[in-house]
Design a protein around this motif. Structure first.
Motif, PDB file in Angstrom:
ATOM      1  N   LEU A 519       0.833  -1.211   0.000  1.00  0.00           N
ATOM      2  CA  LEU A 519       0.000   0.000   0.000  1.00  0.00           C
ATOM      3  C   LEU A 519       0.860   1.250   0.000  1.00  0.00           C
ATOM      4  O   LEU A 519       0.602   2.207  -0.754  1.00  0.00           O
ATOM      5  CB  LEU A 519      -0.929  -0.008   1.213  1.00  0.00           C
ATOM      6  CG  LEU A 519      -2.016  -1.088   1.255  1.00  0.00           C
ATOM      7  CD1 LEU A 519      -2.830  -0.971   2.523  1.00  0.00           C
ATOM      8  CD2 LEU A 519      -2.921  -1.010   0.035  1.00  0.00           C
ATOM      9  N   SER A 520       1.885   1.269   0.829  1.00  0.00           N
ATOM     10  CA  SER A 520       2.751   2.450   0.889  1.00  0.00           C
ATOM     11  C   SER A 520       3.446   2.680  -0.445  1.00  0.00           C
ATOM     12  O   SER A 520       3.534   3.824  -0.924  1.00  0.00           O
ATOM     13  CB  SER A 520       3.785   2.269   2.010  1.00  0.00           C
ATOM     14  OG  SER A 520       4.652   3.376   2.073  1.00  0.00           O
ATOM     15  N   TYR A 521       3.936   1.602  -1.066  1.00  0.00           N
ATOM     16  CA  TYR A 521       4.647   1.751  -2.343  1.00  0.00           C
ATOM     17  C   TYR A 521       3.711   2.243  -3.448  1.00  0.00           C
ATOM     18  O   TYR A 521       4.043   3.179  -4.193  1.00  0.00           O
ATOM     19  CB  TYR A 521       5.278   0.414  -2.738  1.00  0.00           C
ATOM     20  CG  TYR A 521       5.856   0.425  -4.138  1.00  0.00           C
ATOM     21  CD1 TYR A 521       7.089   0.998  -4.389  1.00  0.00           C
ATOM     22  CD2 TYR A 521       5.143  -0.130  -5.208  1.00  0.00           C
ATOM     23  CE1 TYR A 521       7.620   1.018  -5.676  1.00  0.00           C
ATOM     24  CE2 TYR A 521       5.663  -0.110  -6.495  1.00  0.00           C
ATOM     25  CZ  TYR A 521       6.900   0.463  -6.722  1.00  0.00           C
ATOM     26  OH  TYR A 521       7.409   0.497  -7.990  1.00  0.00           O
ATOM     27  N   TRP A 522       2.521   1.633  -3.562  1.00  0.00           N
ATOM     28  CA  TRP A 522       1.651   1.970  -4.686  1.00  0.00           C
ATOM     29  C   TRP A 522       0.967   3.313  -4.506  1.00  0.00           C
ATOM     30  O   TRP A 522       0.640   3.971  -5.504  1.00  0.00           O
ATOM     31  CB  TRP A 522       0.631   0.858  -4.909  1.00  0.00           C
ATOM     32  CG  TRP A 522       1.197  -0.250  -5.730  1.00  0.00           C
ATOM     33  CD1 TRP A 522       1.533  -1.499  -5.316  1.00  0.00           C
ATOM     34  CD2 TRP A 522       1.526  -0.200  -7.126  1.00  0.00           C
ATOM     35  NE1 TRP A 522       2.046  -2.235  -6.349  1.00  0.00           N
ATOM     36  CE2 TRP A 522       2.054  -1.469  -7.485  1.00  0.00           C
ATOM     37  CE3 TRP A 522       1.430   0.784  -8.102  1.00  0.00           C
ATOM     38  CZ2 TRP A 522       2.476  -1.748  -8.775  1.00  0.00           C
ATOM     39  CZ3 TRP A 522       1.856   0.498  -9.395  1.00  0.00           C
ATOM     40  CH2 TRP A 522       2.369  -0.751  -9.721  1.00  0.00           C
ATOM     41  N   ILE A 523       0.742   3.754  -3.286  1.00  0.00           N
ATOM     42  CA  ILE A 523       0.196   5.111  -3.095  1.00  0.00           C
ATOM     43  C   ILE A 523       1.194   6.136  -3.599  1.00  0.00           C
ATOM     44  O   ILE A 523       0.836   7.108  -4.286  1.00  0.00           O
ATOM     45  CB  ILE A 523      -0.161   5.339  -1.610  1.00  0.00           C
ATOM     46  CG1 ILE A 523      -1.431   4.560  -1.244  1.00  0.00           C
ATOM     47  CG2 ILE A 523      -0.365   6.820  -1.324  1.00  0.00           C
ATOM     48  CD1 ILE A 523      -1.802   4.629   0.218  1.00  0.00           C
ATOM     49  N   ASP A 524       2.477   5.937  -3.288  1.00  0.00           N
ATOM     50  CA  ASP A 524       3.503   6.858  -3.789  1.00  0.00           C
ATOM     51  C   ASP A 524       3.616   6.781  -5.308  1.00  0.00           C
ATOM     52  O   ASP A 524       3.711   7.809  -5.990  1.00  0.00           O
ATOM     53  CB  ASP A 524       4.853   6.529  -3.149  1.00  0.00           C
ATOM     54  CG  ASP A 524       4.869   6.775  -1.652  1.00  0.00           C
ATOM     55  OD1 ASP A 524       4.004   7.534  -1.180  1.00  0.00           O
ATOM     56  OD2 ASP A 524       5.729   6.212  -0.959  1.00  0.00           O
ATOM     57  N   THR A 525       3.605   5.548  -5.855  1.00  0.00           N
ATOM     58  CA  THR A 525       3.780   5.387  -7.299  1.00  0.00           C
ATOM     59  C   THR A 525       2.572   5.917  -8.068  1.00  0.00           C
ATOM     60  O   THR A 525       2.722   6.617  -9.091  1.00  0.00           O
ATOM     61  CB  THR A 525       4.003   3.903  -7.634  1.00  0.00           C
ATOM     62  OG1 THR A 525       5.121   3.415  -6.886  1.00  0.00           O
ATOM     63  CG2 THR A 525       4.275   3.712  -9.108  1.00  0.00           C
ATOM     64  N   MET A 526       1.372   5.609  -7.594  1.00  0.00           N
ATOM     65  CA  MET A 526       0.169   6.090  -8.282  1.00  0.00           C
ATOM     66  C   MET A 526       0.111   7.612  -8.286  1.00  0.00           C
ATOM     67  O   MET A 526      -0.197   8.240  -9.309  1.00  0.00           O
ATOM     68  CB  MET A 526      -1.075   5.515  -7.598  1.00  0.00           C
ATOM     69  CG  MET A 526      -1.354   4.059  -7.898  1.00  0.00           C
ATOM     70  SD  MET A 526      -2.910   3.542  -7.102  1.00  0.00           S
ATOM     71  CE  MET A 526      -3.037   1.861  -7.694  1.00  0.00           C
ATOM     72  N   LYS A 710      -1.434  12.716  -1.069  1.00  0.00           N
ATOM     73  CA  LYS A 710      -1.310  11.828  -2.220  1.00  0.00           C
ATOM     74  C   LYS A 710      -2.612  11.071  -2.468  1.00  0.00           C
ATOM     75  O   LYS A 710      -3.011  10.865  -3.618  1.00  0.00           O
ATOM     76  CB  LYS A 710      -0.165  10.849  -2.003  1.00  0.00           C
ATOM     77  CG  LYS A 710       1.198  11.532  -1.890  1.00  0.00           C
ATOM     78  CD  LYS A 710       2.311  10.524  -1.692  1.00  0.00           C
ATOM     79  CE  LYS A 710       3.663  11.225  -1.616  1.00  0.00           C
ATOM     80  NZ  LYS A 710       4.784  10.266  -1.440  1.00  0.00           N
ATOM     81  N   ILE A 711      -3.277  10.648  -1.381  1.00  0.00           N
ATOM     82  CA  ILE A 711      -4.537   9.911  -1.536  1.00  0.00           C
ATOM     83  C   ILE A 711      -5.598  10.788  -2.195  1.00  0.00           C
ATOM     84  O   ILE A 711      -6.364  10.330  -3.055  1.00  0.00           O
ATOM     85  CB  ILE A 711      -5.005   9.392  -0.166  1.00  0.00           C
ATOM     86  CG1 ILE A 711      -4.064   8.271   0.319  1.00  0.00           C
ATOM     87  CG2 ILE A 711      -6.442   8.895  -0.222  1.00  0.00           C
ATOM     88  CD1 ILE A 711      -4.339   7.805   1.725  1.00  0.00           C
ATOM     89  N   LEU A 712      -5.662  12.060  -1.830  1.00  0.00           N
ATOM     90  CA  LEU A 712      -6.635  12.975  -2.441  1.00  0.00           C
ATOM     91  C   LEU A 712      -6.393  13.096  -3.938  1.00  0.00           C
ATOM     92  O   LEU A 712      -7.343  13.080  -4.741  1.00  0.00           O
ATOM     93  CB  LEU A 712      -6.547  14.347  -1.772  1.00  0.00           C
ATOM     94  CG  LEU A 712      -7.128  14.456  -0.354  1.00  0.00           C
ATOM     95  CD1 LEU A 712      -6.790  15.805   0.258  1.00  0.00           C
ATOM     96  CD2 LEU A 712      -8.637  14.261  -0.378  1.00  0.00           C
ATOM     97  N   ARG A 713      -5.127  13.229  -4.339  1.00  0.00           N
ATOM     98  CA  ARG A 713      -4.831  13.366  -5.764  1.00  0.00           C
ATOM     99  C   ARG A 713      -5.155  12.072  -6.520  1.00  0.00           C
ATOM    100  O   ARG A 713      -5.646  12.108  -7.651  1.00  0.00           O
ATOM    101  CB  ARG A 713      -3.370  13.763  -5.954  1.00  0.00           C
ATOM    102  CG  ARG A 713      -3.106  15.234  -5.687  1.00  0.00           C
ATOM    103  CD  ARG A 713      -1.715  15.647  -6.130  1.00  0.00           C
ATOM    104  NE  ARG A 713      -0.704  15.205  -5.189  1.00  0.00           N
ATOM    105  CZ  ARG A 713      -0.301  15.917  -4.135  1.00  0.00           C
ATOM    106  NH1 ARG A 713      -0.836  17.104  -3.904  1.00  0.00           N
ATOM    107  NH2 ARG A 713       0.629  15.456  -3.323  1.00  0.00           N
ATOM    108  N   ILE A 714      -4.868  10.913  -5.910  1.00  0.00           N
ATOM    109  CA  ILE A 714      -5.181   9.645  -6.576  1.00  0.00           C
ATOM    110  C   ILE A 714      -6.690   9.504  -6.777  1.00  0.00           C
ATOM    111  O   ILE A 714      -7.163   9.141  -7.861  1.00  0.00           O
ATOM    112  CB  ILE A 714      -4.627   8.463  -5.761  1.00  0.00           C
ATOM    113  CG1 ILE A 714      -3.102   8.495  -5.723  1.00  0.00           C
ATOM    114  CG2 ILE A 714      -5.103   7.138  -6.340  1.00  0.00           C
ATOM    115  CD1 ILE A 714      -2.502   7.475  -4.782  1.00  0.00           C
TER     116      ILE A 714
END
Length: 731
Positions: A519-526, A710-714
């Motif tokens: 989760l930490s990796y893909w939130i940053d990557t997305m 980051k979650i808001l932007r995703i």
């Protein structure tokens, strides 16, 4: 304080320099009421004395006051490096902390001289000290501090975690010395409990430890120090598995609270946790993880693993003697034995054939039958094998038949499951989620059966999800032992449904630790690669995609803005609690700004701010104003008092009408407000679609707050990937 200093050349230098004596006077004014600080003051003075001694011998500078002159700055740099043991080839210090301390002392001496010059109105000295301070601020870090700190950090990372041996701790308790020390305590003139004989000062604990550690005969006397002894006690307390209140008592005894005890003094990576993980590694090495299913690390016993670490597993060929070979095959009890049945050392009592145990006896896949006489059954050449088996079973007592089951006919033999080399053919189709092989079908295909289930779990249609996965896979650089599609699905399920990590771990058959890392990796990557899905549209594109409801009444509208809030777990820190408290919701929240185009596309979403922030503050600080150009028109709610900010940029602001002093709106204002509300409702619809992602609509935990930007932007990008929100036929 100076009288008890060691009588040597350094002490003589300290007593002969006026600036060092002034430095001592300054320290005494600050710490003179605390006798425990006297050693610190004396140590600082001796450090300055060592520096001055080098300056006198090698550079002909006789006072510290001369040393802090700007003209002598380079000489002081060389002297400090000399005292601290600087190595020009390795670019490191032998004593880096001394270089840092001397810098603080020189700065303190410069401040003392500057104050003296101000009181005496000595302009030359004032100018000299100010110039030295300027040089110190500009060059000291470059020439001294940076290298010293680098040396300290390298030593810290490369220093192994060491603890005193238990035998050394036992050696430290010397009965004879203890008896003598008790006799010395009878000196009644000294008020201290641990009094020095014929003196009025006490013993220092560190001096006693250092002295007796060398005399007790310990193997590693340098480890018998106060800090390491506390670590020793703290580590042993963890091995004892003490309860919380018992750990609290140990922490109080050691002189600190339970948080410090757990965070700084325990060494689980070097002791208990390593021992527990070693159990698991031994089981993995043997291939016997199935026998440990459902057990915790504490419940696994080394005896259960039955591992002989003295010699590796070997394979023994069958004996050449016919009688021995017959007994060998009888022990193996195989229906169709090979010509040369090799047996691994695991099945022998002594790990190999010996005189006492020449044949395999252990873990043969069946229990040894009770030796009771029974009638021999003769097989006929033309008899069917299955019929013979049935007849043989009828001649054996029921209890014995149960024990004498053939190894090849058992559904699962626990001992044979440990032999992974015997199951290579059968295990080809078996895959754990954490050890997936390359050709395995992702679990996503089983979860996402149609558009309905895909929208439920991800917020996207099935085709949009697979296109999105294909886009993100090209940026995958991690090495998680899980299919990339499943990793992306897991992350999107967290965003859409806000499932617990334990729930995700159960669904995907992985550990919670792996879920957290994914989760930490893909939130940053997305977030990094999905920013392109939140574009600020050019003015021509906005005009060409504008719905009819805007064209008729508000043709110049560039964007519609509004703020929204999400509940936040109440922080423990009072400052953070005050910054995030929202008076509108009467709770702690995060607040963010959303700007959409007239067609409903999210063009901007701000970072998360505390609920206390006003709409105007977020608009000004989030960077939204940088996207506006002269001639643009922004539609907002009454709370956005930003007309002055937009006026500077020659941007028009469209707001609903206000009532003044309890009056009523005119008919024109009512009509205009109704028209604005009719089109401004679309930003509310977009925010509602944004909050379909439950990670935004539900209470945000504190440990996730640092990822909310980051979650808001995703989530905003995922909203833009969904279908249209404004349909022409609906208008």
């Amino acid at each position: 304080m100076l009288a008890v200093m060691k009588d040597d050349e350094i002490t003589a230098t300290v007593r002969s320099d006026y600036s060092i004596l002034q430095l001592a006077h300054s320290f005494f004014n600050k710490h003179g009421q605390d006798p425990t600080k006297y050693d610190y003051i004396r140590q600082t003075l001796r450090e300055s004395g060592r520096l001055l001694l080098i300056l006198r011998k090698e550079f002909s500078i006789h006072t510290l006051e001369d040393a802090v002159r700007p003209a002598h700055f380079d000489v002081v740099i060389k002297a400090v490096k000399k005292v601290s043991g600087y190595d020009d080839e390795k670019h490191c210090y032998r004593t880096p902390s001394l270089a840092l301390k001397l810098g603080h002392s020189l700065q303190k001496v410069s401040d003392i001289l500057h104050c003296r010059a101000l009181m005496a109105q000595d302009s030359n000295l004032i100018k000299s000290t100010q110039s030295f301070k300027t040089l110190y601020a500009a060059k000291w870090s470059e020439l001294i501090s940076h290298t010293a700190l680098t040396t300290l950090n390298e030593r810290h990372f490369n220093k192994p975690s060491t603890l005193p041996f238990t035998e050394d701790v036992q050696c430290l308790h010397l009965e004879k010395i203890t008896e003598q020390a008790l006799k010395d305590l009878e000196d009644h003139k000294n008020l201290f409990l641990f009094a020095r004989p014929h003196c009025l000062t006490p013993y220092r604990g560190q001096d006693c430890l250092r002295l007796y550690a060398g005399e007790c005969g310990a193997e590693k006397p340098e480890l018998l120090r106060s800090t390491l002894l506390r670590k020793h006690v703290a580590t042993l307390s963890q091995i004892l598995n003490l309860k919380n209140h018992e750990l609290d008592q140990v922490a109080n005894f050691l002189g600190h609270d339970i948080r410090v005890h757990r965070e700084y003094y325990r060494l689980p990576e070097a002791t208990t946790q390593l021992a527990k993980i070693s159990k698991l590694l031994l089981a993995m090495e043997k291939g016997s993880l199935r026998s440990l299913q459902g057990k915790t690390l504490e419940e696994i016993e080394i005896e259960e693993l039955n591992v002989d670490t003295r010699r590796p597993t070997t394979f023994t060929p069958p004996p050449k003697n016919e009688e021995s070979l017959r007994l060998w095959l009888k022990a193996l009890n195989l229906k169709k034995p090979p010509k040369r049945p090799y047996v691994c050392s695991f099945h022998f009592v002594d790990k190999r054939p010996t005189e006492d145990h020449p044949i395999p006896e252990k873990w043969l896949g069946y229990e040894v039958p009770i030796k009771t006489p029974r009638r021999r059954v003769q097989r006929l050449a033309d008899t069917d094998d299955s019929h013979c088996d049935e007849e043989a079973d009828q001649t054996i007592p029921q209890s014995e038949a149960t024990l004498h089951k053939d190894a090849d006919t058992q559904w699962e033999v626990q001992a044979l499951m440990d032999h992974t080399y015997t199951l290579e053919g059968k295990m080809k189709d078996v895959c754990d989620r954490e050890t997936q092989c390359g050709g395995e079908v992702p679990l996503a295909h089983a979860i996402l059966k149609n558009d309905t289930s895909c929208v439920l779990y991800t917020g996207l249609s099935l085709n949009a999800f697979f296109d999105h996965v294909k886009y993100l896979e090209q940026f995958y650089k991690a090495n998680f032992k899980m299919h990339e599609m499943d990793q992306i699905l897991m992350t999107m399920m967290k965003l859409k449904l806000n499932l617990l990590q334990g729930d995700l771990a159960e669904r995907f058959a992985v550990s919670q630790g792996l879920v957290s890392r994914i989760l930490s990796y893909w939130i940053d990557t997305m977030e990094e690669h999905m920013r392109i899905f939140i574009p600020w549209l050019p003015r021509d594109t906005i005009r060409s995609t504008m719905p009819q409801c805007f064209r008729e009444k508000f043709p110049n509208t560039t964007c519609i803005i509004d703020c929204s809030e999400t509940n936040l777990q109440k922080p423990h820190n009072l400052d953070s609690r005050g910054e995030s408290y929202s008076h509108y919701y009467s709770s702690n929240t995060i607040k963010y700004l959303v700007a959409i185009a007239p067609c409903g596309l999210v063009m901007f979403i701000s970072p998360a701010y505390g609920g206390r922030c006003s709409d105007k503050f977020i608009t000004q600080e989030s960077g939204f104003l940088e996207y506006l150009r002269p001639g643009d028109e922004v539609m907002a709610d009454r709370g956005f008092t930003i007309r002055d900010l937009l006026f500077e940029r020659r941007v028009n602001l469209v707001l609903p009408a206000f009532t003044h002093k309890g009056g009523q709106l005119s008919d024109e204002d009512v009509t205009a407000t109704r028209r604005i509300a009719n089109v401004r409702i679309h930003v509310e619809r977009v925010i509602r679609r944004l909050k379909v992602f439950k990670i935004i609509s539900q209470t945000v935990p504190i440990n996730l707050s640092h990822k909310m930007d980051k979650i808001l932007r995703i989530c905003a990008a995922l909203v833009n990937m969904q279908g249209e929100i404004i349909h022409e036929d609906a208008d």
